[in-house]
Design an enzyme around this catalytic site. Structure first.
Site, PDB file in Angstrom:
ATOM      1  N   ASP A  81      33.705 -33.181 -46.921  1.00 28.14           N
ATOM      2  CA  ASP A  81      33.200 -33.666 -48.210  1.00 28.14           C
ATOM      3  C   ASP A  81      34.272 -34.571 -48.817  1.00 28.14           C
ATOM      4  O   ASP A  81      35.379 -34.667 -48.294  1.00 28.14           O
ATOM      5  CB  ASP A  81      32.877 -32.499 -49.154  1.00 28.14           C
ATOM      6  CG  ASP A  81      33.967 -31.457 -49.169  1.00 28.14           C
ATOM      7  OD1 ASP A  81      35.147 -31.819 -48.978  1.00 28.14           O
ATOM      8  OD2 ASP A  81      33.665 -30.269 -49.378  1.00 28.14           O
ATOM      9  N   ASP A  83      36.499 -35.570 -52.207  1.00 34.66           N
ATOM     10  CA  ASP A  83      36.951 -35.131 -53.529  1.00 34.66           C
ATOM     11  C   ASP A  83      37.646 -36.293 -54.231  1.00 34.66           C
ATOM     12  O   ASP A  83      38.372 -37.062 -53.592  1.00 34.66           O
ATOM     13  CB  ASP A  83      37.935 -33.960 -53.407  1.00 34.66           C
ATOM     14  CG  ASP A  83      37.298 -32.752 -52.739  1.00 34.66           C
ATOM     15  OD1 ASP A  83      36.161 -32.417 -53.100  1.00 34.66           O
ATOM     16  OD2 ASP A  83      37.924 -32.165 -51.836  1.00 34.66           O
ATOM     17  N   ASP A 157      47.959 -27.518 -53.287  1.00 38.67           N
ATOM     18  CA  ASP A 157      48.532 -26.449 -52.465  1.00 38.67           C
ATOM     19  C   ASP A 157      49.518 -26.937 -51.402  1.00 38.67           C
ATOM     20  O   ASP A 157      50.704 -26.646 -51.455  1.00 38.67           O
ATOM     21  CB  ASP A 157      47.428 -25.558 -51.862  1.00 38.67           C
ATOM     22  CG  ASP A 157      46.277 -26.318 -51.236  1.00 38.67           C
ATOM     23  OD1 ASP A 157      46.363 -27.562 -51.126  1.00 38.67           O
ATOM     24  OD2 ASP A 157      45.284 -25.679 -50.835  1.00 38.67           O
TER      25      ASP A 157
HETATM   26  P1  ATP Z   1      38.023 -28.844 -46.702  1.00 39.54           P
HETATM   27  O1  ATP Z   1      38.061 -29.724 -45.518  1.00 39.54           O
HETATM   28  O2  ATP Z   1      37.860 -27.412 -46.376  1.00 39.54           O
HETATM   29  O3  ATP Z   1      37.088 -29.307 -47.820  1.00 39.54           O
HETATM   30  P2  ATP Z   1      40.033 -29.453 -48.661  1.00 39.54           P
HETATM   31  O4  ATP Z   1      41.520 -29.645 -48.508  1.00 39.54           O
HETATM   32  O5  ATP Z   1      39.268 -30.633 -49.148  1.00 39.54           O
HETATM   33  O6  ATP Z   1      39.514 -28.925 -47.278  1.00 39.54           O
HETATM   34  P3  ATP Z   1      38.958 -28.082 -50.934  1.00 39.54           P
HETATM   35  O7  ATP Z   1      38.782 -26.620 -51.128  1.00 39.54           O
HETATM   36  O8  ATP Z   1      37.777 -28.962 -50.874  1.00 39.54           O
HETATM   37  O9  ATP Z   1      39.825 -28.226 -49.625  1.00 39.54           O
HETATM   38  O10 ATP Z   1      39.937 -28.567 -52.084  1.00 39.54           O
HETATM   39  C1  ATP Z   1      40.202 -29.944 -52.351  1.00 39.54           C
HETATM   40  C2  ATP Z   1      41.662 -30.132 -52.700  1.00 39.54           C
HETATM   41  O11 ATP Z   1      41.956 -29.435 -53.917  1.00 39.54           O
HETATM   42  C3  ATP Z   1      42.651 -29.593 -51.696  1.00 39.54           C
HETATM   43  O12 ATP Z   1      42.893 -30.504 -50.653  1.00 39.54           O
HETATM   44  C4  ATP Z   1      43.866 -29.342 -52.545  1.00 39.54           C
HETATM   45  O13 ATP Z   1      44.564 -30.540 -52.789  1.00 39.54           O
HETATM   46  C5  ATP Z   1      43.277 -28.888 -53.859  1.00 39.54           C
HETATM   47  N1  ATP Z   1      43.144 -27.410 -53.901  1.00 39.54           N
HETATM   48  C6  ATP Z   1      42.062 -26.669 -53.574  1.00 39.54           C
HETATM   49  N2  ATP Z   1      42.274 -25.363 -53.741  1.00 39.54           N
HETATM   50  C7  ATP Z   1      43.527 -25.256 -54.217  1.00 39.54           C
HETATM   51  C8  ATP Z   1      44.358 -24.171 -54.619  1.00 39.54           C
HETATM   52  N3  ATP Z   1      43.905 -22.912 -54.550  1.00 39.54           N
HETATM   53  N4  ATP Z   1      45.600 -24.436 -55.070  1.00 39.54           N
HETATM   54  C9  ATP Z   1      46.052 -25.713 -55.165  1.00 39.54           C
HETATM   55  N5  ATP Z   1      45.338 -26.777 -54.790  1.00 39.54           N
HETATM   56  C10 ATP Z   1      44.099 -26.576 -54.323  1.00 39.54           C
HETATM   57 MG    MG Z   2      37.197 -30.695 -49.648  1.00 36.88          MG
END
Ligand code: ATP
Ligand code: MG
Length: 444
Positions: A81, A83, A157
């Site tokens: 997705d 963001d 994170d």
């Molecule tokens: P995925 O491919 O699973 O979507 P993602 O890295 O995009 O991986 P998301 O859960 O969509 O993960 O979160 C988007 C972004 O928000 C992360 O890449 C990170 O930068 C930030 N983020 C999400 N959860 C946390 C957290 N618990 N603490 C700090 N930053 C976070």
């Molecule tokens: Mg994501």
């Protein structure tokens, strides 16, 4: 990725050279990678996400693609997705998009809805520890203090999740040396690991999830406090853990995730009763062998683009605690059917304290478990009725899965496979033959 890293090394070399000549050079800013040195093309970003980014910047706000999408594009993977991070507040975002809804209390976000896609738009946050936003243990209960882009990246994170893409300048921006970690295959927390785990213990599970998904390693300081901090996961609401469970096991890397969760003593925090069965020698089949088969088969289905079912996976993970409880109630003098019912209630209500398994799933899990003894016994003409039942398929698939791990079930599974695909006359014949076989067996 290679091009990017070579670019950074070259830049650092040049900087060092000129730093010798002039002491005033600032090396603390972000690394900005121009279009010619990275692989991200705007076309790889979904049209909806581009629309969001352009509209925000046209309205005068800063807006970047962030998180997993930048990471995945740099690795040559298709993002799950997209963001967006922006200087606009959630309310300002809502004013710009009619199709927008604000969600979340702990972390207020704007969701911009399109026909087949939701773009998550987060306002830049500052990680400011203050009394109102933190519990006594350092857990962040509210994270809604807005800040600058520099503050926003360091409250994310992992370094590999803090990369930005600027759609107007076509540049990748790195404040946290995330590109180097991406190149070395490292998951590294930004800041002090213990503090970051205390703020949000779910980061422990996220570390494991990304290690499994990307085939990366946990950097030493990020891995070191996991065992000590794991217990903090008990503070996380069961609903959030249930969401995280879905992300952990349905992304196509369940088998590796399971091994990592075991390695870091985390599996038991999600499934305490199953963890307790892992060492139980009275169960005739090693539980971890069964679970490995289950997770591998889930991964294979995801790979093949087949549907995967949460109910089915939960029924499998909790199968041995259910058997254990069933023996326990039978040993206590309960009749088989009653013992099964009690075992089912006990296992599901205990697990629901940890993971908020929705109520409606409990019935389906119960159906799958109940069907197993009927499928194994094949009493009278019952198989004819069973095969027509709308929930037959889940129980049947579950039996086949059990048979993959348990040689004693091979014959039963084969019988059902043939029966399932047979015409009516052949089914009748199979039932008759099976009855004869059973009578002969009981005489001997
Ligand atoms: P995925 O491919 O699973 O979507 P993602 O890295 O995009 O991986 P998301 O859960 O969509 O993960 O979160 C988007 C972004 O928000 C992360 O890449 C990170 O930068 C930030 N983020 C999400 N959860 C946390 C957290 N618990 N603490 C700090 N930053 C976070
Ligand atoms: Mg994501």
């Amino acid at each position: 990725m290679r091009g990017v890293i070579q670019y950074i090394k070259q830049r650092l070399k040049n900087n060092n050279k000129s730093a010798n000549a002039s002491a005033s050079l600032d090396l603390s800013g972000p690394v900005v990678i121009p279009r010619s040195s990275h692989c991200i093309s705007r076309k790889q970003i979904s049209a909806n996400c581009r629309k969001v980014l352009y509209r925000l910047s046209k309205a005068g706000y800063e807006a970047y693609l962030v998180g997993g999408s930048v990471r995945d594009l740099l690795l040559g993977h298709e993002p799950k997705d997209f963001d967006v991070a922006t200087s606009a507040t959630p309310e300002e975002v809502r004013k710009l998009f009619r199709n927008c809804r604000l969600i979340g209390k702990r972390f207020r976000l704007a969701h911009v809805y399109f026909r087949h896609e939701v773009i998550e738009v987060a306002t830049f946050r500052a990680n400011v520890p203050c009394k109102q936003s933190m519990s006594q243990d350092g857990l962040v209960i509210r994270d809604n203090v807005y800040g600058s882009i520099e503050e926003d990246v360091i409250r994310r994170d992992f370094t590999i999740n803090a990369l930005l893409y600027d759609i107007n300048r076509f540049t990748v921006i790195d404040y946290t040396e995330g590109l180097e970690d991406l190149d070395h295959g490292l998951i590294r927390l930004i800041g002090d690991p213990v503090t970051r785990y205390r703020e949000d213990p779910v980061r422990i599970l996220r570390a494991v999830r990304f290690a499994a998904k990307l085939g990366f390693h946990l950097e030493e300081a990020t891995a070191a406090p996991i065992r000590e901090c794991a217990i903090l996961l008990e503070q996380i609401p069961a609903a959030r853990l249930f969401e995280e469970f879905n992300k952990l096991f349905f992304a196509g890397y369940a088998a590796v995730t399971f091994s990592l969760l075991l390695q870091y003593n985390l599996f038991g925090l999600l499934f305490p009763a199953t963890q307790a069965c892992l060492g139980d020698t009275t169960l005739h089949l090693p539980v971890d062998t069964f679970l490995q088969t289950v997770f591998q088969s889930t991964d294979d289905r995801v790979d093949d683009g087949k549907p995967v079912s949460v109910v089915f996976l939960l029924a499998a993970i909790l199968w041995h605690p259910y058997l254990q409880q069933q023996y326990h109630f039978q040993a206590g003098g309960f009749r088989s059917m009653v013992a099964k019912d009690k075992a089912c209630d006990a296992v599901l209500s205990q697990e629901t304290h940890t993971l908020a398994i929705p109520r409606k799933m409990h019935h389906h899990i119960r159906d799958i478990w109940n069907s197993q003894s009927f499928l194994e016994e094949r009493r009278g003409k019952r198989p004819l009725r069973m095969v027509r039942h709308p929930r037959f398929r889940a129980g049947y698939d579950f039996l086949l899965l059990r048979a993959e791990a348990d040689p004693n079930l091979k014959e039963t599974a084969q019988w059902w496979k043939t029966f399932y695909h047979a015409k009516h006359e052949q089914r009748i014949q199979m039932i008759t033959d099976f009855q004869k076989h059973k009578r002969r067996k009981s005489k001997n």
